[in-house]
Design a protein around this motif. Structure first.
Motif, mmCIF file in Angstrom:
data_model
loop_
_atom_site.group_PDB
_atom_site.id
_atom_site.type_symbol
_atom_site.label_atom_id
_atom_site.label_comp_id
_atom_site.label_asym_id
_atom_site.label_seq_id
_atom_site.Cartn_x
_atom_site.Cartn_y
_atom_site.Cartn_z
ATOM 1 N N GLN A 32 0.771 -0.984 0.307
ATOM 2 C CA GLN A 32 0.036 -0.419 0.667
ATOM 3 C C GLN A 32 0.679 1.687 -0.324
ATOM 4 O O GLN A 32 0.489 2.523 -0.456
ATOM 5 C CB GLN A 32 -1.015 0.384 1.084
ATOM 6 C CG GLN A 32 -1.954 -1.307 1.095
ATOM 7 C CD GLN A 32 -2.727 -1.426 1.993
ATOM 8 O OE1 GLN A 32 -2.822 -0.920 3.164
ATOM 9 N NE2 GLN A 32 -3.840 -2.640 2.113
ATOM 10 N N ARG A 33 1.880 0.679 1.176
ATOM 11 C CA ARG A 33 3.224 2.477 0.700
ATOM 12 C C ARG A 33 4.557 1.721 0.305
ATOM 13 O O ARG A 33 4.075 0.318 0.494
ATOM 14 C CB ARG A 33 2.936 3.032 1.722
ATOM 15 C CG ARG A 33 2.892 2.358 3.383
ATOM 16 C CD ARG A 33 1.925 3.225 4.231
ATOM 17 N NE ARG A 33 2.253 2.913 5.229
ATOM 18 C CZ ARG A 33 2.092 3.161 6.502
ATOM 19 N NH1 ARG A 33 2.948 4.443 6.554
ATOM 20 N NH2 ARG A 33 1.967 2.114 7.343
ATOM 21 N N VAL A 34 5.328 3.093 -0.125
ATOM 22 C CA VAL A 34 6.631 2.841 -0.651
ATOM 23 C C VAL A 34 7.452 3.612 -0.287
ATOM 24 O O VAL A 34 6.402 5.447 -0.406
ATOM 25 C CB VAL A 34 6.600 2.633 -2.233
ATOM 26 C CG1 VAL A 34 6.437 3.392 -3.134
ATOM 27 C CG2 VAL A 34 8.429 2.225 -1.758
ATOM 28 N N SER A 35 8.414 4.131 0.560
ATOM 29 C CA SER A 35 8.575 5.033 0.841
ATOM 30 C C SER A 35 9.310 5.631 -0.408
ATOM 31 O O SER A 35 9.922 4.523 -1.817
ATOM 32 C CB SER A 35 10.394 4.801 1.967
ATOM 33 O OG SER A 35 11.382 3.746 1.361
ATOM 34 N N SER A 36 9.625 7.382 -0.431
ATOM 35 C CA SER A 36 11.421 7.436 -1.809
ATOM 36 C C SER A 36 12.680 6.619 -0.928
ATOM 37 O O SER A 36 13.251 6.132 -3.116
ATOM 38 C CB SER A 36 11.969 8.577 -2.283
ATOM 39 O OG SER A 36 12.059 9.031 -0.473
ATOM 40 N N TYR A 65 5.796 8.089 6.041
ATOM 41 C CA TYR A 65 4.459 7.435 5.878
ATOM 42 C C TYR A 65 4.693 6.402 4.809
ATOM 43 O O TYR A 65 4.502 5.771 4.276
ATOM 44 C CB TYR A 65 3.217 7.871 6.233
ATOM 45 C CG TYR A 65 1.789 7.323 5.305
ATOM 46 C CD1 TYR A 65 1.259 6.371 5.984
ATOM 47 C CD2 TYR A 65 2.228 7.258 3.782
ATOM 48 C CE1 TYR A 65 0.239 6.109 5.405
ATOM 49 C CE2 TYR A 65 0.752 6.262 2.875
ATOM 50 C CZ TYR A 65 0.082 5.414 3.565
ATOM 51 O OH TYR A 65 -1.173 5.095 3.706
ATOM 52 N N GLY A 66 5.651 7.512 3.754
ATOM 53 C CA GLY A 66 6.148 7.197 2.423
ATOM 54 C C GLY A 66 4.747 7.425 1.243
ATOM 55 O O GLY A 66 4.201 8.319 2.038
ATOM 56 N N TYR A 67 4.838 7.269 0.323
ATOM 57 C CA TYR A 67 4.102 7.175 -0.869
ATOM 58 C C TYR A 67 3.114 6.456 -0.483
ATOM 59 O O TYR A 67 2.795 5.341 -0.638
ATOM 60 C CB TYR A 67 4.548 7.456 -2.468
ATOM 61 C CG TYR A 67 5.298 8.673 -2.179
ATOM 62 C CD1 TYR A 67 5.290 9.837 -2.645
ATOM 63 C CD2 TYR A 67 6.745 7.790 -1.575
ATOM 64 C CE1 TYR A 67 6.208 10.504 -2.536
ATOM 65 C CE2 TYR A 67 7.814 9.534 -2.498
ATOM 66 C CZ TYR A 67 7.551 10.806 -2.707
ATOM 67 O OH TYR A 67 8.671 11.975 -2.520
ATOM 68 N N ASN A 68 1.376 6.592 -1.278
ATOM 69 C CA ASN A 68 -0.026 6.045 -1.242
ATOM 70 C C ASN A 68 0.975 5.564 -2.763
ATOM 71 O O ASN A 68 0.577 5.789 -3.646
ATOM 72 C CB ASN A 68 -0.579 6.290 -1.200
ATOM 73 C CG ASN A 68 -2.172 6.195 -1.196
ATOM 74 O OD1 ASN A 68 -2.362 4.829 -2.356
ATOM 75 N ND2 ASN A 68 -2.884 5.412 -0.398
#
Ligand code: ATP
Length: 217
Positions: A32-36, A65-68
């Motif tokens: 669901q999410r990913v960091s840069s 949180y990172g990116y959705n």
């Protein structure tokens, strides 16, 4: 949409397909999410550049949180496929072909099966998943008419090469081959092979032989 993407620098725009492809993989895997930092490692672009690229699309990431993934993906697919729709044809409306016609990639807004073909006259003239089934006699003409560039092959293996040869002199540039047959094609045609039976066997083999560390193989 056009105005929005016009503001994106070219260098950023060039990296979008790269981001998009990786995000699609993550999405398929249920992430669901990913960091840069993670993205950076995967696509080999430094994370400062990624953050700057993404900043052109508004504040999409949150600290810690990172990116959705889903949000980014829908944003990219809109940006990348603004007016591009790939017309796909399916050949061989048997069990697998029928399933694919009903599925019809409805979650993907850049490709759609617009027509199907079969040499079984009892199937011709019917619709599956609202896709019309045409006779093989009309193959070339129909493919040209709707500018079909991709074909999904779900005929029996024994018919695969003959059917592939019939795609000559059309605009078809890609074949998604669900048959176990290896196809000979001209150099300008790309074949992607999906053999579900082999994949299933491979998975079972791994489960039997590498059950403890199968996860990352
Ligand atoms: P079904 O039970 O409906 O026949 P199946 O998936 O078991 O499904 P297959 O024998 O794999 O059937 O054939 C898949 C489909 O490909 C069938 O609908 C068949 O009529 C069609 N087909 C077979 N040969 C050709 C051909 N040369 N050109 C186009 N379609 C073909």
């Amino acid at each position: 949409m056009k105005d929005e993407s016009a503001k994106i620098p070219q260098a950023t725009a060039k990296r979008l397909p790269l981001y998009y492809r990786y995000l699609r993989n993550l999405y398929t895997l249920g992430k669901q999410r990913v960091s840069s930092a993670e993205l950076s490692e995967a696509v080999k672009v430094d994370s400062a550049t990624i953050r700057r690229d993404f900043s052109y699309f508004g504040a999409l990431g949150k600290k810690g949180y990172g990116y959705n993934v889903k949000y980014l993906l829908s944003f990219f697919s809109k940006t990348l496929n603004q007016d591009e729709m790939t017309n796909v044809a399916l050949i061989g409306v048997g069990n697998l072909g029928t399933a694919l016609l009903n599925y019809n990639f409805s979650k993907n807004n850049s490709a759609r099966i617009v027509m199907a073909f079969d040499n079984d006259e009892s199937k011709v003239g019917k619709r599956v998943g609202n896709v019309p089934i045409y006779s093989m006699n009309d193959l070339k003409e129909r493919l040209r008419q709707e500018d079909v560039t991709v074909v999904i092959l779900t005929v029996p293996a024994i018919a695969a090469q003959t059917v592939t040869d019939e795609l000559a002199d059309t605009n078809v540039k890609g074949i998604l081959n669900f048959t176990p047959a290896r196809l000979n094609v001209p150099p300008n045609v790309r074949v992607h092979h999906i053999d579900l039976a082999v994949e299933l066997q491979a998975l079972i083999y791994f489960l039997q032989h590498y059950s403890n560390d199968a996860e990352n193989s």
